[in-house]
Design a protein around this motif. Structure first.
Motif, short mmCIF file in Angstrom:
data_model
loop_
_atom_site.label_atom_id
_atom_site.label_comp_id
_atom_site.label_asym_id
_atom_site.label_seq_id
_atom_site.Cartn_x
_atom_site.Cartn_y
_atom_site.Cartn_z
N LEU A 334 8.75 -7.33 5.62
CA LEU A 334 8.34 -6.22 4.77
C LEU A 334 6.99 -6.49 4.11
O LEU A 334 6.13 -5.60 4.02
CB LEU A 334 9.40 -5.96 3.69
CG LEU A 334 10.71 -5.35 4.15
CD1 LEU A 334 11.71 -5.29 2.99
CD2 LEU A 334 10.48 -3.95 4.72
N LEU A 335 6.79 -7.73 3.68
CA LEU A 335 5.52 -8.09 3.06
C LEU A 335 4.38 -7.94 4.08
O LEU A 335 3.30 -7.43 3.75
CB LEU A 335 5.59 -9.53 2.55
CG LEU A 335 4.50 -10.00 1.59
CD1 LEU A 335 4.42 -9.10 0.36
CD2 LEU A 335 4.76 -11.44 1.17
N GLY A 336 4.61 -8.36 5.32
CA GLY A 336 3.60 -8.20 6.36
C GLY A 336 3.33 -6.76 6.70
O GLY A 336 2.17 -6.35 6.89
N LEU A 337 4.40 -5.93 6.79
CA LEU A 337 4.23 -4.51 7.09
C LEU A 337 3.42 -3.82 6.01
O LEU A 337 2.47 -3.07 6.29
CB LEU A 337 5.61 -3.85 7.23
CG LEU A 337 5.62 -2.31 7.30
CD1 LEU A 337 4.85 -1.82 8.50
CD2 LEU A 337 7.06 -1.80 7.32
N GLY A 338 3.79 -4.06 4.76
CA GLY A 338 3.08 -3.41 3.66
C GLY A 338 1.62 -3.81 3.60
O GLY A 338 0.73 -2.98 3.37
N THR A 339 1.35 -5.10 3.81
CA THR A 339 -0.03 -5.56 3.77
C THR A 339 -0.85 -5.00 4.92
O THR A 339 -2.03 -4.68 4.77
CB THR A 339 -0.08 -7.10 3.78
OG1 THR A 339 0.79 -7.61 2.78
CG2 THR A 339 -1.48 -7.60 3.52
N ALA A 340 -0.22 -4.85 6.10
CA ALA A 340 -0.91 -4.25 7.24
C ALA A 340 -1.31 -2.81 6.95
O ALA A 340 -2.36 -2.34 7.41
CB ALA A 340 -0.02 -4.31 8.48
N MET A 341 -0.49 -2.09 6.21
CA MET A 341 -0.82 -0.71 5.84
C MET A 341 -1.98 -0.66 4.85
O MET A 341 -2.82 0.25 4.88
CB MET A 341 0.41 -0.03 5.25
CG MET A 341 1.56 0.13 6.23
SD MET A 341 3.12 0.58 5.43
CE MET A 341 2.75 2.24 4.85
N VAL A 342 -2.04 -1.66 3.98
CA VAL A 342 -3.00 -1.64 2.88
C VAL A 342 -4.37 -2.18 3.27
O VAL A 342 -5.41 -1.58 2.96
CB VAL A 342 -2.43 -2.47 1.70
CG1 VAL A 342 -3.50 -2.78 0.67
CG2 VAL A 342 -1.26 -1.74 1.05
#
Length: 433
Positions: A334-342
């Protein structure tokens, strides 16, 4: 792809904007940024453990001090990188970044005390601030205004995939050969190859900037660095929203860099499995940016940034609240997914709001605030962990990350039609009241 505009240099060569016309240099810069990312990856798993296990440091705040030195120096290097790029040229700054980074892996291998590790990370901060900044700026220069999200997404994909792969490899090597020196040999290879490729093959991109500026429908206003700093930091609502989100994004990354290995080890997790957890987050972040960067060109920046901050927050809360490896794995995803979006959306949003003639300086200010988050996150998390425990440190940063997403949702104005050359208007979007 429609034919891109071009100009002739004094040498007679043609300068054109667009990925198709510049794919060789673009691909070379992707490879070089993978080496830049790998330099950080050598530290993600093993360096916090070197502090606690080899040097016997009990204080979490002292262990994460190497991230504080890295974050402060990288932020300052970012701040001057744009000005240096405009004055000296992009290539010279890129090469300088690599020359400063060459001693870093040797210092970590031979460090007789923790002070050497802190000094090595100060040099690493300069390396990252100059070299990574230039790979971003040069890619944005090459592709022109229509594909900024794609350019940034591919750049960050290469860098953070390399962070993740290297974090895994160093964890694997450390589990078999010890924390030093074998895992750090990877960094020596990265530094040498990155420097040689930058010196021998990279070409400067300032002519691409001149071409883009020449096609502007409005001439740029003359702006001092101080004016650009104030505009990017506070006055323009989009640039302010992006700068604070970037700071908080790297604040939670700095916390996870220093705290996560110690947190996982406190529950008996071995260094190889810690390496897997530390690899999943940046690898997911890196790979998904291939998709999220172009999506920000189509869907807009605001929604991806706000939602990405909230997904990061969820991943951090899950990590803090659970005590099982599989839940930590989900939290890292989840941390990786969110950072990829940001991540690519923020750089693209800053590029949208900046005229080509001062875009490098605006990006350098944004990256100053963003990477200052490493130092703030590591230091604040270390202090909270020493007083209340590591789970409280992770949960506190999760709450701050959620609030940052709210700021983006309230303040950022979505720009109409990102496919247009929105950076040609030298006027700011709108000032904060």
């Amino acid at each position: 792809m429609s034919e891109s505009p071009s100009i002739s240099q004094s040498t007679g060569s043609r300068v054109r904007l667009g990925l198709k016309d510049n794919w060789r240099q673009f691909a070379l810069l992707i490879l070089i940024n993978a080496f830049v990312g790998g330099m950080v990856g050598i530290e993600r798993t093993v360096v916090p453990l070197i502090g606690s296990e080899e040097f016997g440091i009990a204080s979490t705040t002292i262990v994460v001090s190497f991230i504080v030195s890295f974050g402060v120096v990288k932020a300052l290097a970012n701040l001057v990188s744009g000005q240096l790029a405009d004055n000296w040229g992009r290539k010279r700054v890129l090469v300088l970044g690599w020359l400063v980074g060459l001693p870093v892996p040797f210092m970590i291998v031979w460090a007789p005390s923790w002070g050497w590790i802190i000094a090595a990370n100060a040099l690493l901060g300069i390396n990252q601030g100059l070299a990574w900044s230039m790979t971003v700026i040069m890619k944005v220069d090459l592709v022109g205004p229509k594909s900024r999200g794609l350019a940034v997404g591919l750049n960050e994909f290469a860098g953070y995939l390399a962070v993740g792969v290297t974090a895994f490899l160093t964890g694997y090597l450390a589990s078999r050969y010890g924390l030093r020196p074998v895992p750090i040999y990877l960094g020596i290879g990265y530094a040498v190859l990155g420097a040689l490729l930058s010196i021998a093959l990279v070409r400067d991109t300032r002519e691409h900037v001149r071409l883009e500026a020449a096609g502007s429908s409005k001439p740029p206003t003359s702006m001092s660095f101080r004016e650009i700093f104030v505009l990017t930091s506070f006055r323009d609502r989009n640039l302010f929203a992006a700068s604070q989100a970037g700071l908080v994004n790297n604040l939670n990354d700095g916390m996870s860099w220093g705290i996560f290995p110690l947190f996982f080890a406190s529950f008996g997790l071995g260094v190889e499995r810690i390496g897997i957890l530390k690899a999943i987050y940046p690898a997911t972040w890196g790979i998904l940016q291939v998709a999220t960067g172009p999506l920000s060109d189509r869907w807009g920046r605001k929604g991806l940034i706000a939602a990405g901050m909230w997904i990061q927050s969820a991943g951090l809360f899950l990590t803090a609240a659970t005590r099982q490896y599989q839940w930590w794995l989900v939290g890292s995803l989840l941390l990786g997914l969110g950072t990829a979006m940001v991540y690519p959306s923020l750089i693209a949003a800053v590029s949208d709001a900046s005229h080509p003639t001062w875009r490098a300086r605006s990006l350098s200010v944004y990256r100053f605030w963003r990477d200052l988050g490493y130092a703030i996150g590591a230091l604040s998390a270390g202090i909270i962990a020493d007083i209340f425990g590591m789970a409280w440190a992770i949960g506190s940063i999760a709450a701050l990350t959620f609030l940052s997403g709210v700021v983006v949702a309230v303040l950022m104005c979505e720009r109409a039609s990102p496919s247009l050359d929105l950076a040609q208007d030298p006027k700011p979007l709108g000032q904060l009241k």
